[in-house]
Design a protein around this motif. Structure first.
Motif, PDB file in Angstrom:
ATOM      1  N   ALA A  28      19.838  67.404 133.572  1.00  0.00           N
ATOM      2  CA  ALA A  28      19.387  66.756 132.346  1.00  0.00           C
ATOM      3  C   ALA A  28      19.131  65.286 132.619  1.00  0.00           C
ATOM      4  O   ALA A  28      19.853  64.647 133.408  1.00  0.00           O
ATOM      5  N   TRP A  29      18.114  64.750 131.976  1.00  0.00           N
ATOM      6  CA  TRP A  29      17.799  63.333 132.060  1.00  0.00           C
ATOM      7  C   TRP A  29      17.141  62.946 130.740  1.00  0.00           C
ATOM      8  O   TRP A  29      17.299  63.628 129.740  1.00  0.00           O
ATOM      9  N   LEU A  30      16.417  61.845 130.696  1.00  0.00           N
ATOM     10  CA  LEU A  30      15.816  61.411 129.446  1.00  0.00           C
ATOM     11  C   LEU A  30      14.472  60.753 129.687  1.00  0.00           C
ATOM     12  O   LEU A  30      14.151  60.340 130.812  1.00  0.00           O
ATOM     13  N   SER A  31      13.699  60.666 128.614  1.00  0.00           N
ATOM     14  CA  SER A  31      12.432  59.945 128.622  1.00  0.00           C
ATOM     15  C   SER A  31      12.485  58.855 127.567  1.00  0.00           C
ATOM     16  O   SER A  31      13.045  59.056 126.482  1.00  0.00           O
ATOM     17  N   VAL A  32      11.904  57.719 127.879  1.00  0.00           N
ATOM     18  CA  VAL A  32      11.763  56.641 126.903  1.00  0.00           C
ATOM     19  C   VAL A  32      10.275  56.419 126.671  1.00  0.00           C
ATOM     20  O   VAL A  32       9.467  56.491 127.609  1.00  0.00           O
ATOM     21  N   TYR A  33       9.898  56.163 125.422  1.00  0.00           N
ATOM     22  CA  TYR A  33       8.485  55.992 125.088  1.00  0.00           C
ATOM     23  C   TYR A  33       8.102  54.518 125.147  1.00  0.00           C
ATOM     24  O   TYR A  33       8.763  53.660 124.549  1.00  0.00           O
ATOM     25  N   ILE A  34       7.009  54.237 125.885  1.00  0.00           N
ATOM     26  CA  ILE A  34       6.487  52.880 126.012  1.00  0.00           C
ATOM     27  C   ILE A  34       5.037  52.899 125.558  1.00  0.00           C
ATOM     28  O   ILE A  34       4.213  53.624 126.144  1.00  0.00           O
ATOM     29  N   PRO A  35       4.696  52.155 124.520  1.00  0.00           N
ATOM     30  CA  PRO A  35       3.315  52.148 124.045  1.00  0.00           C
ATOM     31  C   PRO A  35       2.327  51.868 125.178  1.00  0.00           C
ATOM     32  O   PRO A  35       2.556  51.010 126.028  1.00  0.00           O
ATOM     33  N   ASP A  36       1.252  52.639 125.194  1.00  0.00           N
ATOM     34  CA  ASP A  36       0.163  52.579 126.189  1.00  0.00           C
ATOM     35  C   ASP A  36       0.540  53.205 127.535  1.00  0.00           C
ATOM     36  O   ASP A  36      -0.336  53.674 128.255  1.00  0.00           O
ATOM     37  N   ALA A  37       1.811  53.209 127.895  1.00  0.00           N
ATOM     38  CA  ALA A  37       2.240  53.834 129.150  1.00  0.00           C
ATOM     39  C   ALA A  37       2.677  55.279 128.931  1.00  0.00           C
ATOM     40  O   ALA A  37       2.659  56.089 129.848  1.00  0.00           O
ATOM     41  N   GLY A  38       3.100  55.623 127.697  1.00  0.00           N
ATOM     42  CA  GLY A  38       3.563  56.975 127.412  1.00  0.00           C
ATOM     43  C   GLY A  38       5.049  57.132 127.697  1.00  0.00           C
ATOM     44  O   GLY A  38       5.820  56.171 127.682  1.00  0.00           O
ATOM     45  N   TRP A  39       5.439  58.374 127.993  1.00  0.00           N
ATOM     46  CA  TRP A  39       6.842  58.704 128.228  1.00  0.00           C
ATOM     47  C   TRP A  39       7.187  58.500 129.695  1.00  0.00           C
ATOM     48  O   TRP A  39       6.535  59.048 130.584  1.00  0.00           O
ATOM     49  N   ILE A  40       8.231  57.737 129.943  1.00  0.00           N
ATOM     50  CA  ILE A  40       8.712  57.462 131.302  1.00  0.00           C
ATOM     51  C   ILE A  40      10.101  58.078 131.447  1.00  0.00           C
ATOM     52  O   ILE A  40      11.004  57.802 130.649  1.00  0.00           O
ATOM     53  N   ASP A  41      10.280  58.919 132.485  1.00  0.00           N
ATOM     54  CA  ASP A  41      11.536  59.642 132.674  1.00  0.00           C
ATOM     55  C   ASP A  41      12.455  58.891 133.627  1.00  0.00           C
ATOM     56  O   ASP A  41      12.021  58.454 134.712  1.00  0.00           O
ATOM     57  N   VAL A  42      13.721  58.765 133.238  1.00  0.00           N
ATOM     58  CA  VAL A  42      14.738  58.158 134.098  1.00  0.00           C
ATOM     59  C   VAL A  42      15.953  59.073 134.150  1.00  0.00           C
ATOM     60  O   VAL A  42      16.234  59.812 133.215  1.00  0.00           O
ATOM     61  N   ASP A  43      16.663  59.001 135.258  1.00  0.00           N
ATOM     62  CA  ASP A  43      17.810  59.877 135.503  1.00  0.00           C
ATOM     63  C   ASP A  43      19.045  59.005 135.742  1.00  0.00           C
ATOM     64  O   ASP A  43      19.249  58.503 136.854  1.00  0.00           O
ATOM     65  N   PRO A  44      19.898  58.785 134.720  1.00  0.00           N
ATOM     66  CA  PRO A  44      21.068  57.922 134.915  1.00  0.00           C
ATOM     67  C   PRO A  44      22.118  58.515 135.835  1.00  0.00           C
ATOM     68  O   PRO A  44      22.893  57.774 136.443  1.00  0.00           O
ATOM     69  N   THR A  45      22.159  59.838 135.963  1.00  0.00           N
ATOM     70  CA  THR A  45      23.131  60.448 136.873  1.00  0.00           C
ATOM     71  C   THR A  45      22.884  59.999 138.301  1.00  0.00           C
ATOM     72  O   THR A  45      23.832  59.797 139.078  1.00  0.00           O
ATOM     73  N   ASN A  46      21.614  59.825 138.656  1.00  0.00           N
ATOM     74  CA  ASN A  46      21.260  59.448 140.034  1.00  0.00           C
ATOM     75  C   ASN A  46      20.625  58.070 140.137  1.00  0.00           C
ATOM     76  O   ASN A  46      20.253  57.653 141.236  1.00  0.00           O
ATOM     77  N   ASN A  47      20.488  57.372 139.019  1.00  0.00           N
ATOM     78  CA  ASN A  47      19.929  56.021 138.984  1.00  0.00           C
ATOM     79  C   ASN A  47      18.539  55.957 139.615  1.00  0.00           C
ATOM     80  O   ASN A  47      18.284  55.157 140.514  1.00  0.00           O
ATOM     81  N   ILE A  48      17.651  56.815 139.135  1.00  0.00           N
ATOM     82  CA  ILE A  48      16.295  56.854 139.689  1.00  0.00           C
ATOM     83  C   ILE A  48      15.272  57.103 138.577  1.00  0.00           C
ATOM     84  O   ILE A  48      15.591  57.646 137.522  1.00  0.00           O
ATOM     85  N   LEU A  49      14.040  56.675 138.860  1.00  0.00           N
ATOM     86  CA  LEU A  49      12.902  57.142 138.092  1.00  0.00           C
ATOM     87  C   LEU A  49      12.607  58.570 138.531  1.00  0.00           C
ATOM     88  O   LEU A  49      12.635  58.882 139.723  1.00  0.00           O
ATOM     89  N   VAL A  50      12.328  59.435 137.585  1.00  0.00           N
ATOM     90  CA  VAL A  50      12.103  60.845 137.897  1.00  0.00           C
ATOM     91  C   VAL A  50      10.762  61.012 138.600  1.00  0.00           C
ATOM     92  O   VAL A  50       9.753  60.415 138.220  1.00  0.00           O
ATOM     93  N   SER A  51      10.769  61.860 139.642  1.00  0.00           N
ATOM     94  CA  SER A  51       9.538  62.120 140.387  1.00  0.00           C
ATOM     95  C   SER A  51       9.481  63.601 140.737  1.00  0.00           C
ATOM     96  O   SER A  51       9.865  64.451 139.931  1.00  0.00           O
ATOM     97  N   THR A  52       9.042  63.923 141.950  1.00  0.00           N
ATOM     98  CA  THR A  52       8.733  65.305 142.294  1.00  0.00           C
ATOM     99  C   THR A  52       9.959  66.163 142.598  1.00  0.00           C
ATOM    100  O   THR A  52       9.809  67.361 142.835  1.00  0.00           O
ATOM    101  N   ASP A  53      11.168  65.605 142.612  1.00  0.00           N
ATOM    102  CA  ASP A  53      12.371  66.420 142.804  1.00  0.00           C
ATOM    103  C   ASP A  53      12.903  66.990 141.491  1.00  0.00           C
ATOM    104  O   ASP A  53      13.858  67.763 141.490  1.00  0.00           O
ATOM    105  N   HIS A  54      12.307  66.598 140.371  1.00  0.00           N
ATOM    106  CA  HIS A  54      12.727  67.064 139.053  1.00  0.00           C
ATOM    107  C   HIS A  54      11.670  68.002 138.477  1.00  0.00           C
ATOM    108  O   HIS A  54      10.475  67.693 138.509  1.00  0.00           O
ATOM    109  N   ILE A  55      12.116  69.140 137.959  1.00  0.00           N
ATOM    110  CA  ILE A  55      11.219  70.115 137.325  1.00  0.00           C
ATOM    111  C   ILE A  55      11.638  70.240 135.862  1.00  0.00           C
ATOM    112  O   ILE A  55      12.789  70.577 135.565  1.00  0.00           O
ATOM    113  N   THR A  56      10.723  69.963 134.954  1.00  0.00           N
ATOM    114  CA  THR A  56      11.028  69.957 133.532  1.00  0.00           C
ATOM    115  C   THR A  56      10.916  71.356 132.934  1.00  0.00           C
ATOM    116  O   THR A  56       9.909  72.041 133.119  1.00  0.00           O
TER     117      THR A  56
END
Length: 290
Positions: free
Chosen positions: A228-256
């Motif tokens: 589990a992780w979360l997304s935050v909404y940023i106007p014009d950029a859209g939804w950005i996913d971050v993973d506090p468990t691993n302190n990373i921006l979500v990329s290709t190792d995460h499958i939604t």
């Protein structure tokens, strides 16, 4: 990156379970971040009713009914998913976090309007000054929102200990704040509570995380995990996913798999059963890069 995924959930009952109505949210989404190539759901014993539908948030949910006595229920989801590199904006160039509300009020685009629902309390995510106060050191007046989000992500990763079995589904976000430990869903709920308490839209994301074995050791079957992780909404950029468990921006190792306001809306399996007595649950996940 293309993954083959196998997710097995087994329920074992002390005495026969005579009737059950359940819903499974285990089919990965297709979005700009990933493409679902194949999906199959096997339920044993075969249910008397199995219906797929799309929920309010656009997730695929399978509803099924069991009306024959059983002592074991097996739910196996197999998927193939292609994940794409997720590009995040330059953090320093994102809007100031304390201007987000005025941006919403001045534009009211379809994306902004859809994000409104993720600003409010939900069953697992309270809004309170205790979460706002914890978040504020990361959100100085005028700070770019993504800078603040990444700083808060790092602080949660540092301040809270990842400890399996230290919490369960009944553990509140207030308790997690107090004991300073938990698992991925706790940290996702905590960061969402912090962001919503600042008036920022954030949503809960369920999915899978590809893990790597320790150096020199073979990868164990079933060693990957629901995550589990979360997304935050940023106007014009859209939804950005971050993973506090691993302190990373979500990329290709995460499958939604799915997203919603909190865990309650996207839990992998939930429902009501009659009979069965006490039960145990075993979950096994394999995420194999092709």
């Amino acid at each position: 990156m293309i993954y083959s995924i196998r997710h097995v959930t087994q329920y074992m009952y002390d005495s026969p379970m005579t009737f059950g109505q359940n819903r499974a949210t285990v089919e990965p989404r297709s979005s700009i971040m990933q493409k679902r190539l194949d999906f199959d759901l096997l339920i044993e014993p075969h249910p008397s009713e199995l219906v797929a539908f799309t929920d309010f948030f656009g997730n695929t949910v399978h509803y099924f009914t069991i009306n024959t006595p059983l002592s074991e229920l097996k739910i196996q989801a197999t998927s193939r998913v292609e994940c794409f590199k997720r590009l995040a904006p330059e953090a320093s160039l994102t809007p100031a976090w304390d201007t987000i509300q005025s941006i919403f009020q001045s534009r009211n685009t379809a994306e902004d309007y859809e994000a409104f629902q993720y600003q409010y309390e939900s069953p697992f995510v309270p809004i309170d000054t205790v979460f706002r106060d914890y978040a504020l050191p990361s959100f100085e007046p005028g700070r770019p929102i993504l800078e603040g989000v990444l700083d808060l992500t790092a602080r949660i990763h540092h301040d809270f200990e990842y400890q399996p079995f230290s919490t369960d589904i009944t553990t509140s976000t207030y308790e997690v704040m107090e004991i300073r430990k938990g698992v991925c869903q706790d940290f996702a709920h905590l960061q969402i509570a912090c962001l919503r308490s600042l008036g920022l839209p954030a949503r809960y994301v369920s999915g899978y995380l590809r893990t790597s074995p320790p150096p020199g050791q073979e990868r164990l079957q079933g060693s990957d995990a629901s995550h589990a992780w979360l997304s935050v909404y940023i106007p014009d950029a859209g939804w950005i996913d971050v993973d506090p468990t691993n302190n990373i921006l979500v990329s290709t190792d995460h499958i939604t798999i799915a997203w919603g306001r909190d865990y309650d809306e996207v839990s992998p399996v939930k429902g009501t059963v009659f009979g069965g007595g006490n039960h145990s649950v075993n979950v096994s996940v394999d995420v194999i890069p092709e």
